[in-house]
Design an enzyme around this catalytic site. Structure first.
Site, PDB file in Angstrom:
ATOM      1  N   LYS A  13       0.835  -1.212   0.000  1.00 30.92           N
ATOM      2  CA  LYS A  13       0.000   0.000   0.000  1.00 30.92           C
ATOM      3  C   LYS A  13       0.871   1.264   0.000  1.00 30.92           C
ATOM      4  O   LYS A  13       0.638   2.181  -0.783  1.00 30.92           O
ATOM      5  CB  LYS A  13      -0.946   0.003   1.221  1.00 30.92           C
ATOM      6  CG  LYS A  13      -1.848  -1.222   1.294  1.00 30.92           C
ATOM      7  CD  LYS A  13      -2.768  -1.175   2.498  1.00 30.92           C
ATOM      8  CE  LYS A  13      -2.067  -1.271   3.845  1.00 30.92           C
ATOM      9  NZ  LYS A  13      -1.361  -2.548   4.105  1.00 30.92           N
ATOM     10  N   ARG A 166      -0.590  -9.378  13.568  1.00 28.35           N
ATOM     11  CA  ARG A 166      -1.192  -8.364  12.690  1.00 28.35           C
ATOM     12  C   ARG A 166      -2.059  -9.033  11.629  1.00 28.35           C
ATOM     13  O   ARG A 166      -3.123  -8.522  11.277  1.00 28.35           O
ATOM     14  CB  ARG A 166      -0.091  -7.511  12.042  1.00 28.35           C
ATOM     15  CG  ARG A 166       0.576  -6.569  13.050  1.00 28.35           C
ATOM     16  CD  ARG A 166       1.961  -6.144  12.625  1.00 28.35           C
ATOM     17  NE  ARG A 166       1.999  -5.313  11.434  1.00 28.35           N
ATOM     18  CZ  ARG A 166       3.105  -5.083  10.725  1.00 28.35           C
ATOM     19  NH1 ARG A 166       4.257  -5.638  11.086  1.00 28.35           N
ATOM     20  NH2 ARG A 166       3.065  -4.306   9.678  1.00 28.35           N
TER      21      ARG A 166
END
Ligand code: ADP
Ligand code: ADP
Length: 209
Positions: A13, A166
């Site tokens: 990203k 995560r």
């Protein structure tokens, strides 16, 4: 354009955001970067944030929502924004809808970068960043120039162990955003495997199409 970048940790990203903001002249709002800046400042809020990021857990929704609301109210967001790393829960997505509605605006696209978990381990453990420019490198896939190699840093949460946490958070709390935005007709799926330039061209194809 009002854009959201969705995808697991290490999907690319940040790497892709650099190109998007240059092409479309919109600010990138990375909640991860804002949170890390607060941690570096040793503010009381920063201390609280660190307890979550070090454990690979999401920071509580209300804290992040307030941060984003303040940021979106800044003048540079008037013409559009690229949200990177927000929303990460359905509660955050609903709060964002309210913020945008209040401001009389709405999302144009939600870009989802799709990368399998097995690929993410190598991407995350090899990630290094340049504190002076904010540029992100990879020891194998995007090696830094030799003259800056010494100043690069590795994020303390970029270990395999914290990454597992995560990823668990991503699958449990963030992936429900995929059907959430699909139902609104906003989701654009992009395969996040291949060269960064090829992925950029796929994204530009969607945004300019
Ligand atoms: P990555 O780019 O690897 O996906 P980020 O830099 O976006 O990671 O986020 C790093 C950490 O900051 C997360 O593990 C989480 O603790 C916290 N964080 C960032 N954005 C959010 C958010 N929208 N909601 C809750 N926590 C967040
Ligand atoms: P995110 O912001 O989604 O956490 P990053 O953009 O920081 O992801 O990318 C994670 C790591 O993977 C970085 O070290 C980056 O250089 C590397 N990377 C990004 N895109 C690719 C790609 N298409 N192929 C291989 N490695 C990549």
């Amino acid at each position: 354009m009002d854009l959201i970048f969705l995808g697991p940790p290490g999907a690319g990203k940040g790497t892709q955001a650099r190109w998007i903001i240059e092409e479309f002249k919109t600010p990138q709002i990375s909640t991860g970067d804002i949170i890390r800046a607060a941690i570096r400042d040793h503010s009381p809020l920063g201390k609280e944030f660190k307890s979550y990021t070090d454990a690979g857990k999401l920071v509580p929704d209300d804290l992040v929502n307030r941060m984003v609301e303040d940021r979106l109210a800044q003048p540079d967001c008037k013409g559009g924004f690229l949200l990177d790393g927000f929303p990460r829960t359905v509660v955050q997505a609903k709060a964002l809808d309210k913020m945008l509605e209040k401001a009389g605006r709405s999302l144009d696209h939600v870009l989802l970068l799709e990368v399998d978990d097995a690929v993410l381990v190598e991407r995350i453990t090899g990630r290094r960043s340049d504190p002076e420019t904010g540029n992100v490198y990879h020891i194998k896939f995007n090696p830094p120039p030799a003259d800056i190699a010494d100043r690069l840093i590795q994020r303390s949460d970029d270990t395999e162990e914290v990454l597992r946490q995560r990823l668990d958070e991503y699958h449990a709390k963030t992936s429900p955003l995929i059907p959430f935005y699909e139902e609104k007709g906003l989701l654009r799926r992009i395969k996040g495997v291949g060269t960064p330039e090829n992925i950029r061209d796929l994204i530009f194809g969607v945004l300019k199409g």
